[in-house]
Write an enzyme that holds these catalytic residues in place. Sequence first.
Site, PDB file in Angstrom:
ATOM      1  N   GLY A  38       0.765  -1.243   0.000  1.00 59.08           N
ATOM      2  CA  GLY A  38       0.000   0.000   0.000  1.00 59.08           C
ATOM      3  C   GLY A  38       0.794   1.291   0.000  1.00 59.08           C
ATOM      4  CG  ASP A  94      -1.905   1.711   2.814  1.00 55.68           C
ATOM      5  OD1 ASP A  94      -1.752   1.397   4.014  1.00 55.68           O
ATOM      6  OD2 ASP A  94      -2.393   0.935   1.977  1.00 55.68           O
ATOM      7  CG  ASP A  97      -8.791   0.711   9.828  1.00 58.04           C
ATOM      8  OD1 ASP A  97      -9.570   1.471  10.401  1.00 58.04           O
ATOM      9  OD2 ASP A  97      -9.160  -0.341   9.291  1.00 58.04           O
ATOM     10  N   GLY A  99      -4.715   0.438  13.824  1.00 54.52           N
ATOM     11  CA  GLY A  99      -3.353   0.640  14.341  1.00 54.52           C
ATOM     12  C   GLY A  99      -2.636  -0.663  14.633  1.00 54.52           C
ATOM     13  CB  THR A 101      -0.958  -2.942  10.238  1.00 55.58           C
ATOM     14  OG1 THR A 101      -2.119  -3.675   9.859  1.00 55.58           O
ATOM     15  CG2 THR A 101       0.159  -3.234   9.260  1.00 55.58           C
TER      16      THR A 101
HETATM   17  P1  IMP Z   1      -4.896  -1.566  10.716  1.00 57.05           P
HETATM   18  O1  IMP Z   1      -4.011  -2.693  11.133  1.00 57.05           O
HETATM   19  O2  IMP Z   1      -6.299  -1.790  11.149  1.00 57.05           O
HETATM   20  O3  IMP Z   1      -4.390  -0.220  11.132  1.00 57.05           O
HETATM   21  O4  IMP Z   1      -5.004  -1.600   9.156  1.00 57.05           O
HETATM   22  C1  IMP Z   1      -3.996  -1.184   8.366  1.00 57.05           C
HETATM   23  C2  IMP Z   1      -4.052  -1.891   7.034  1.00 57.05           C
HETATM   24  O5  IMP Z   1      -5.391  -2.207   6.632  1.00 57.05           O
HETATM   25  C3  IMP Z   1      -3.495  -0.969   6.001  1.00 57.05           C
HETATM   26  O6  IMP Z   1      -2.134  -1.260   5.757  1.00 57.05           O
HETATM   27  C4  IMP Z   1      -4.358  -1.257   4.785  1.00 57.05           C
HETATM   28  O7  IMP Z   1      -3.728  -2.238   3.995  1.00 57.05           O
HETATM   29  C5  IMP Z   1      -5.627  -1.852   5.301  1.00 57.05           C
HETATM   30  N1  IMP Z   1      -6.762  -0.876   5.257  1.00 57.05           N
HETATM   31  C6  IMP Z   1      -7.406  -0.324   6.301  1.00 57.05           C
HETATM   32  N2  IMP Z   1      -8.380   0.511   5.909  1.00 57.05           N
HETATM   33  C7  IMP Z   1      -8.373   0.472   4.557  1.00 57.05           C
HETATM   34  C8  IMP Z   1      -9.155   1.134   3.547  1.00 57.05           C
HETATM   35  O8  IMP Z   1     -10.076   1.946   3.796  1.00 57.05           O
HETATM   36  N3  IMP Z   1      -8.843   0.838   2.262  1.00 57.05           N
HETATM   37  C9  IMP Z   1      -7.848  -0.027   1.920  1.00 57.05           C
HETATM   38  N4  IMP Z   1      -7.072  -0.660   2.829  1.00 57.05           N
HETATM   39  C10 IMP Z   1      -7.341  -0.414   4.126  1.00 57.05           C
HETATM   40 MG    MG Z   2      -1.583  -2.345   3.633  1.00 57.67          MG
END
Ligand code: IMP
Ligand code: MG
Length: 181
Positions: A38, A94, A97, A99, A101
């Site tokens: 991303g 990218d 969300d 957090g 990841t």
């Molecule tokens: P987290 O671990 O919930 O913070 O998610 C992070 C990962 O989820 C990012 O690296 C994205 O690949 C994916 N992601 C979260 N929200 C979106 C979105 O709205 N569109 C596309 N990918 C997303």
């Molecule tokens: Mg990603």
Amino acid sequence: MKVLISEQEIQRRVEELGRQISETYSGRPLTILGVLTGSIVLLADLIRATEVPLRVALIQAASYHGTDTTPGELSINADLVPDLKGRDVLILDDIFDTGNTMAGLMERIKDFEPLSVATAVLLWKSDRTVVDFQPDYFGFRIPDEFVVGYGLDYDDEYRHLPYIGVMESSDLEEHTKKVDG
Ligand code: IMP
Ligand code: MG
């Protein structure tokens, strides 16, 4: 597709972020660690807006599987990560969300014994964040909507769009039709 952030707005903001990062690290060698896949578009633009001695490295993280729009289990592949011992590292993704990841990546990068670790993202879905930290640098705070473009994908597509668009239910239907033929 509904445009949430235009190409011009992104370019302007990425240049600001580059200046901010250049001021913070001011002359110190930095490694920007892009998160595959991303971050690739942001990485390409941000490094050209950043004026410090710079290395670029890549790490792979995946939490979405195919057409899911909710996160699955996090997997990290650090095989491509070079020696980071004693270096300032900026992890670049990218979107922040939940957090989870970024939290997983920071944990993993600490094993490489860097001097410091900071985080940067283009987008921050602050209403959805569940971890107890926030990105050190972010381009835009966005509402809880599924977005694509400028590196972000849905089912591995739409990363090439130069703007950030909202994937609405009509767009999802159209995508499904295209994929199923
Ligand atoms: P987290 O671990 O919930 O913070 O998610 C992070 C990962 O989820 C990012 O690296 C994205 O690949 C994916 N992601 C979260 N929200 C979106 C979105 O709205 N569109 C596309 N990918 C997303
Ligand atoms: Mg990603």
